[in-house]
Design an enzyme around this catalytic site. Structure first.
Site, PDB file in Angstrom:
ATOM      1  N   SER A  35       0.840  -1.199   0.000  1.00  0.00           N
ATOM      2  CA  SER A  35       0.000   0.000   0.000  1.00  0.00           C
ATOM      3  C   SER A  35       0.875   1.249   0.000  1.00  0.00           C
ATOM      4  CB  SER A  35      -0.950  -0.066   1.195  1.00  0.00           C
ATOM      5  OG  SER A  35      -2.052   0.740   0.941  1.00  0.00           O
ATOM      6  N   LYS A  45       4.196   1.925  -2.387  1.00  0.00           N
ATOM      7  CA  LYS A  45       4.711   3.107  -3.106  1.00  0.00           C
ATOM      8  C   LYS A  45       6.160   3.312  -2.699  1.00  0.00           C
ATOM      9  CE  LYS A  45       0.306   5.522  -1.923  1.00  0.00           C
ATOM     10  NZ  LYS A  45      -0.661   4.917  -2.782  1.00  0.00           N
ATOM     11  N   GLN A 105      -7.649   5.885  -7.304  1.00  0.00           N
ATOM     12  CA  GLN A 105      -7.352   7.106  -6.547  1.00  0.00           C
ATOM     13  C   GLN A 105      -6.809   8.170  -7.487  1.00  0.00           C
ATOM     14  OE1 GLN A 105      -4.383   6.877  -3.329  1.00  0.00           O
ATOM     15  NE2 GLN A 105      -5.255   8.730  -2.387  1.00  0.00           N
ATOM     16  N   GLU A 164      -3.583  13.759  -0.074  1.00  0.00           N
ATOM     17  CA  GLU A 164      -3.752  12.882   1.095  1.00  0.00           C
ATOM     18  C   GLU A 164      -2.547  12.942   2.029  1.00  0.00           C
ATOM     19  OE1 GLU A 164      -5.056   8.821   0.343  1.00  0.00           O
ATOM     20  OE2 GLU A 164      -4.461   8.232   2.382  1.00  0.00           O
ATOM     21  N   TRP A 170      -9.787   1.319  -6.259  1.00  0.00           N
ATOM     22  CA  TRP A 170      -8.943   2.415  -5.743  1.00  0.00           C
ATOM     23  C   TRP A 170      -7.448   2.178  -6.028  1.00  0.00           C
ATOM     24  CZ3 TRP A 170     -10.203   7.105  -4.106  1.00  0.00           C
ATOM     25  CH2 TRP A 170      -9.357   7.808  -3.238  1.00  0.00           C
ATOM     26  N   HIS A 218      -7.281  -5.892   1.077  1.00  0.00           N
ATOM     27  CA  HIS A 218      -6.075  -5.094   0.835  1.00  0.00           C
ATOM     28  C   HIS A 218      -4.937  -5.595   1.731  1.00  0.00           C
ATOM     29  CE1 HIS A 218      -3.697  -1.735  -0.324  1.00  0.00           C
ATOM     30  NE2 HIS A 218      -3.959  -0.954   0.704  1.00  0.00           N
TER      31      HIS A 218
HETATM   32  C1  MCU Z   1      -2.696   2.214  -1.658  1.00  0.00           C
HETATM   33  O1  MCU Z   1      -2.110   3.032  -0.653  1.00  0.00           O
HETATM   34  C2  MCU Z   1      -2.878   3.888   0.160  1.00  0.00           C
HETATM   35  C3  MCU Z   1      -3.813   4.746  -0.654  1.00  0.00           C
HETATM   36  O2  MCU Z   1      -3.071   5.525  -1.574  1.00  0.00           O
HETATM   37  C4  MCU Z   1      -4.579   5.683   0.282  1.00  0.00           C
HETATM   38  O3  MCU Z   1      -5.548   6.439  -0.425  1.00  0.00           O
HETATM   39  C5  MCU Z   1      -5.254   4.970   1.391  1.00  0.00           C
HETATM   40  O4  MCU Z   1      -5.673   5.924   2.337  1.00  0.00           O
HETATM   41  O5  MCU Z   1      -4.333   4.139   2.043  1.00  0.00           O
HETATM   42  C6  MCU Z   1      -3.661   3.176   1.266  1.00  0.00           C
HETATM   43  C7  MCU Z   1      -2.821   2.473   2.283  1.00  0.00           C
HETATM   44  O6  MCU Z   1      -1.694   2.842   2.537  1.00  0.00           O
HETATM   45  O7  MCU Z   1      -3.470   1.540   3.000  1.00  0.00           O
HETATM   46  C8  MCU Z   1      -2.810   0.913   4.054  1.00  0.00           C
END
Ligand code: MCU
Length: 409
Positions: free
Chosen positions: A203, A207, A245, A253, A297, A334
């Protein structure tokens, strides 16, 4: 030079740091993915050895527009490596900062290869250790905090470079891992092997894992999981992928992207680079991209677009077997623990870190989110020669051939 099919890590964080790159003041707009093989001067590279300096152009463009600048190794980096912990002390320009990371060793006798696990969730640390690699637990938030406004960024990176630095968290987090690698290199290698390091995370930390591998060529194996916008997915494709997203949403964010990305959130066609070229920056090193097609997303279709286009760079370098992409998974949760990824994870660790395996990479693109490369490119993949390139760099007309951009492969 690292453009070999073996995909070994480079000795340097940035192998092309000596390449002459002058960025233009403005960039041409293109709705399709930019040609990774076309230099800023408009000519295309012809040889594998040309990739070293073309990669440096992409790096500088990505820093300018996507990540913000990741500074090179500071004047002083010291620290310690033990079987349980790594400490790092950095100072530059009279400012200093410290941070640390946890170490967990696998069974057996060291020194061990190791995988940086960014953040505390979503990575299969049991399989990493069972494969024979150590786990380095990296807390990126100590290096760059989330939840701060862009004009008051906090954490070890910003203590050194200033709270109003325009560098985003992803490059700051990558800088932190690079400094840990500096310490591992300086440690003499009795616990961890500096030439056998990987990175993973899920997530927002997917990145991060991607940016870490993109921005440090000492990482031999990069394994982003479900990274979403600001990770692997192609920035031009994201606005066309329903439910993903948005660029402006991700920019707002958290300060993940560099501040300069604000100019592109509504105009990705104006970017002089896209994430397929960041995939190309990892080449020919090991890259295993894992994505989840069940959550819109996460932009898995745009992820596969970047992987397919970036795989063309691997192909051109003769390293097509070093990249894998896998979004064909059952569990929609996720950052779930996924049985599908265990074998390829182990195979990638064996191939790129332990150097005991030779499994070819695989593309397993979910039928739920298939990207279509043909829709996104108007360039073809060149057949690159093995020898020095035939083009010179017009910006330095007095430099003879063999100017460091034409080093032997
Ligand atoms: C996929 O990573 C992120 C996403 O970009 C955000 O919009 C969301 O709030 O959180 C994701 C994440 O890090 O989940 C643990």
């Amino acid at each position: 030079m690292v453009t070999t099919a073996s995909g070994a890590a480079a000795a340097a964080e940035d192998d092309g740091a000596d390449c002459p790159v002058s960025l233009p003041g403005s960039f041409p707009s293109s709705a399709k993915l930019p040609d990774p093989f076309k230099k800023i001067d408009g000519t295309r590279i012809t040889s594998k050895s040309d990739w070293r300096c073309r990669r440096e152009e992409i790096k500088k463009l990505a820093e300018r527009t996507i990540y913000g600048q990741k500074p090179a190794k500071p004047a002083s980096v010291t620290g310690t490596v033990s079987a349980t912990n790594i400490t790092v002390n950095v100072s530059e320009n009279g400012r200093s900062a410290s941070f640390s990371a946890g170490v967990r060793l696998p069974g057996g006798t060291g020194p061990f290869p190791a995988v940086f696990v960014v953040g505390g969730f979503g990575a299969d640390t049991a399989t990493i250790k069972a494969s024979g690699a150590a786990v380095i637990s990296y807390d990126p938030l100590a290096v760059g905090k989330e939840g701060t406004p862009r004009n008051n960024k906090q954490g070890a990176f910003y203590s050194i470079y200033g709270s109003s630095s325009s560098t985003g968290l992803l490059a700051a987090w990558a800088w932190g891992v690079s400094r840990i690698i500096d310490v591992i290199e300086q440690s003499g290698g009795s616990v961890l092997k500096a030439g056998a390091l990987g990175v993973t995370g899920c997530s927002r930390y997917g990145k991060s894992a991607f940016a870490i591998g993109v921005l440090d060529q000492r990482i031999a194996l990069t394994m982003p999981i479900e990274s979403g916008t600001a990770g692997v997915p192609a920035l031009r494709s994201i606005p066309t992928e329903s439910g993903s997203q948005g660029l402006g949403n991700a920019y707002g964010e958290q300060p993940w992207f560099g501040d300069a990305f604000s100019a592109y959130t509504g105009n990705p066609a104006g970017l002089p680079v896209d994430t397929h070229e960041l995939v190309g920056m990892v080449a020919p090193r090991g890259l295993f991209i894992m994505e989840n097609p069940h959550i819109d997303w996460l932009g898995a279709r745009s992820g596969s677009v970047a992987a397919l286009a970036g795989a063309e760079v691997y192909q051109a370098l003769g390293a097509g077997g070093n990249i894998s992409y896998w979004s064909d998974v059952q569990d929609g949760t996720h950052c779930a623990s996924r049985p599908e990824w265990r074998t390829p994870l182990q195979q990638n660790i064996q191939k790129f870190l332990l150097k005991t395996g030779t499994a070819a990479g695989t593309f397993r693109i979910s039928a739920k989110k298939p990207g279509n490369l043909a829709e996104w490119r108007d360039w073809t993949t060149p057949v690159l020669t093995d020898g020095p390139g035939t083009t010179t760099t017009p910006t330095t007309p007095t430099t003879p051939a063999g100017d460091g951009c034409t080093a032997a492969v």
